[in-house]
Write an enzyme that holds these catalytic residues in place. Structure first.
Site, mmCIF file in Angstrom:
data_model
loop_
_atom_site.group_PDB
_atom_site.id
_atom_site.type_symbol
_atom_site.label_atom_id
_atom_site.label_comp_id
_atom_site.label_asym_id
_atom_site.label_seq_id
_atom_site.Cartn_x
_atom_site.Cartn_y
_atom_site.Cartn_z
ATOM 1 N N TRP A 103 0.827 -1.214 0.000
ATOM 2 C CA TRP A 103 0.000 0.000 0.000
ATOM 3 C C TRP A 103 0.857 1.257 0.000
ATOM 4 O O TRP A 103 0.495 2.257 -0.629
ATOM 5 C CB TRP A 103 -0.980 -0.029 1.164
ATOM 6 C CG TRP A 103 -2.045 -1.050 0.936
ATOM 7 C CD1 TRP A 103 -2.182 -2.257 1.548
ATOM 8 C CD2 TRP A 103 -3.090 -0.981 -0.042
ATOM 9 N NE1 TRP A 103 -3.254 -2.935 1.030
ATOM 10 C CE2 TRP A 103 -3.830 -2.182 0.059
ATOM 11 C CE3 TRP A 103 -3.474 -0.020 -0.979
ATOM 12 C CZ2 TRP A 103 -4.937 -2.444 -0.753
ATOM 13 C CZ3 TRP A 103 -4.569 -0.285 -1.796
ATOM 14 C CH2 TRP A 103 -5.291 -1.481 -1.677
ATOM 15 N N ASP A 173 -1.490 6.866 6.381
ATOM 16 C CA ASP A 173 -2.595 6.062 5.872
ATOM 17 C C ASP A 173 -2.880 5.016 6.936
ATOM 18 O O ASP A 173 -2.128 4.062 7.119
ATOM 19 C CB ASP A 173 -2.197 5.409 4.547
ATOM 20 C CG ASP A 173 -3.248 4.420 4.037
ATOM 21 O OD1 ASP A 173 -4.313 4.287 4.669
ATOM 22 O OD2 ASP A 173 -2.980 3.772 2.999
ATOM 23 N N LYS A 197 -12.735 -1.291 7.128
ATOM 24 C CA LYS A 197 -12.036 -2.284 7.946
ATOM 25 C C LYS A 197 -12.374 -2.120 9.429
ATOM 26 O O LYS A 197 -12.763 -3.065 10.083
ATOM 27 C CB LYS A 197 -10.531 -2.180 7.709
ATOM 28 C CG LYS A 197 -10.142 -2.391 6.242
ATOM 29 C CD LYS A 197 -8.659 -2.225 6.029
ATOM 30 C CE LYS A 197 -8.285 -2.183 4.547
ATOM 31 N NZ LYS A 197 -8.575 -3.416 3.818
#
Length: 362
Positions: A103, A173, A197
């Site tokens: 990511w 992030d 999530k």
């Protein structure tokens, strides 16, 4: 109702059963309006109350630190990969990134499209099986910000501590571990996270930022990509993802009921330790590839001795009601995503299955 699945999906992921049941009860008639929240105007008083409640609850869980604002945006964290440098990477500045895995790599690639970008630390040399050591990191005075990915869902690594970046804003992030443990919001200039999530369903992306950092956006970027557009309009410049924001508000209520972040962190560490102990005590039948000091408490990755045995593990686990244990296609293996809403009982059931599988195949 029938037995719920043991949901270890990486995202969209498990939601608290209590939240789903509350939403079910309010789905057709929200607060006596005769309408679902999905049917009403985002300009109306009822929705705005929910919208403002969600922002207030989120900041409260993070300590009510002054000078921060919550934005409810769309496009997922992937849009933030571009929106962030578009707003904060000005001419003559450089965006600094830590490359910790899949990511982080996506965020870096997007930033390079916008302006000068540098990788200041990386764990690529050991295939991203650890978080880079940032204890002695030196940043250029031209750094617009330092970006980190707090938790790499694919590799299963997580920051244990965050670096002190001084006057240079620290950006994170936190899509896969936001609100899973206590943090000091004062350390960060901006945090962003897709909701699907730990915060709620997909459809809304949360940005928590210092107001001074996002109050002036470049006028040469599209209106919808400017942070100050959403700041000055309380995230109501256009129609927000109303149902997703409502669900985030309900999840935030639930987090408070679990003892807030301190209580959740205790539960999350207990869940993760249970699975890691099963891996570590298996005599090599299961193997955790991540270095111990970088292990994630959200995404537990592990391997078996060969891929055929891993395929058998996945097949048999699915037959027993376990969902989402197959590792990401880019790395293979196995992965248990144990976000906030995954109960301890599901993790205990997984370790019982792991022990049984080892006994049958060891």
């Amino acid at each position: 109702m029938s037995k719920r699945a043991y949901n270890f999906n990486a995202g969209p992921a498990a939601l608290p059963l209590e939240v789903l049941e509350r939403a079910q009860a309010e789905f057709v008639d929200f607060r006596g309006t005769g309408m679902s929240i999905m049917e009403m105007s985002h300009r109306g008083k009822v929705y705005e109350e929910v919208h403002n409640e969600a922002e207030s609850r989120l900041l409260s869980l993070l300590g009510d630190v002054k000078g921060y604002k919550v934005l409810f945006l769309q496009g997922g964290a992937s849009t933030q990969f571009a929106m962030l440098p578009m707003n904060l990477l000005s001419q003559g500045k450089v965006a600094s990134y830590v490359h910790s895995g899949s990511w982080a790599d996506k965020a870096i690639k997007e930033a390079k499209l916008i302006g000068e970008t540098q990788i200041v630390a990386s764990s690529e040399a050991n295939k991203f099986m650890s978080i880079p050591d940032l204890s002695g990191i030196q940043l250029s005075d031209q750094s617009a910000y330092l970006h980190v990915t707090s938790n790499e869902t694919i590799e299963g690594t997580q920051y244990q501590v965050y670096p002190d970046t001084g006057n240079i804003p620290l950006i994170a992030d936190m899509s896969s571990d936001i609100l899973s443990r206590e943090i000091d919001l004062n350390q960060f200039g901006l945090i962003y996270a897709g909701a699907q999530k730990n915060l709620g369903p997909s459809g809304v992306t949360i940005v928590i930022a210092r107001e001074d950092l996002i109050s002036e956006s470049p006028k040469n970027i599209p209106t919808m990509m400017r942070y100050n557009t959403h700041l000055s309009n309380n995230s109501l410049y256009n129609t927000p993802p109303a149902f997703s924001v409502y669900m985030v508000n309900e999840v935030l209520k639930w987090i408070g009921e679990q003892g807030s972040l301190a209580g959740l962190e205790k539960i999350n560490r207990k869940k993760a330790q249970l699975i890691y102990d099963t891996i570590d005590n298996s005599g090599g039948f299961y193997r955790g590839p991540v270095e111990a000091g970088s292990r994630s408490i959200m995404n537990v990755t592990f391997r078996l001795t060969n891929e055929e045995l891993e395929k058998q593990f996945i097949k048999e686990s699915e037959q027993e009601g376990f969902i989402g244990l197959k590792g990401h296609r880019s790395v293979g293996g196995l992965r248990a995503s144990i976000y906030n809403a995954v109960p301890y009982e599901s993790c205990k059931a997984l370790t019982d299955f792991m022990l049984h599988f080892q006994k049958s195949n060891g």
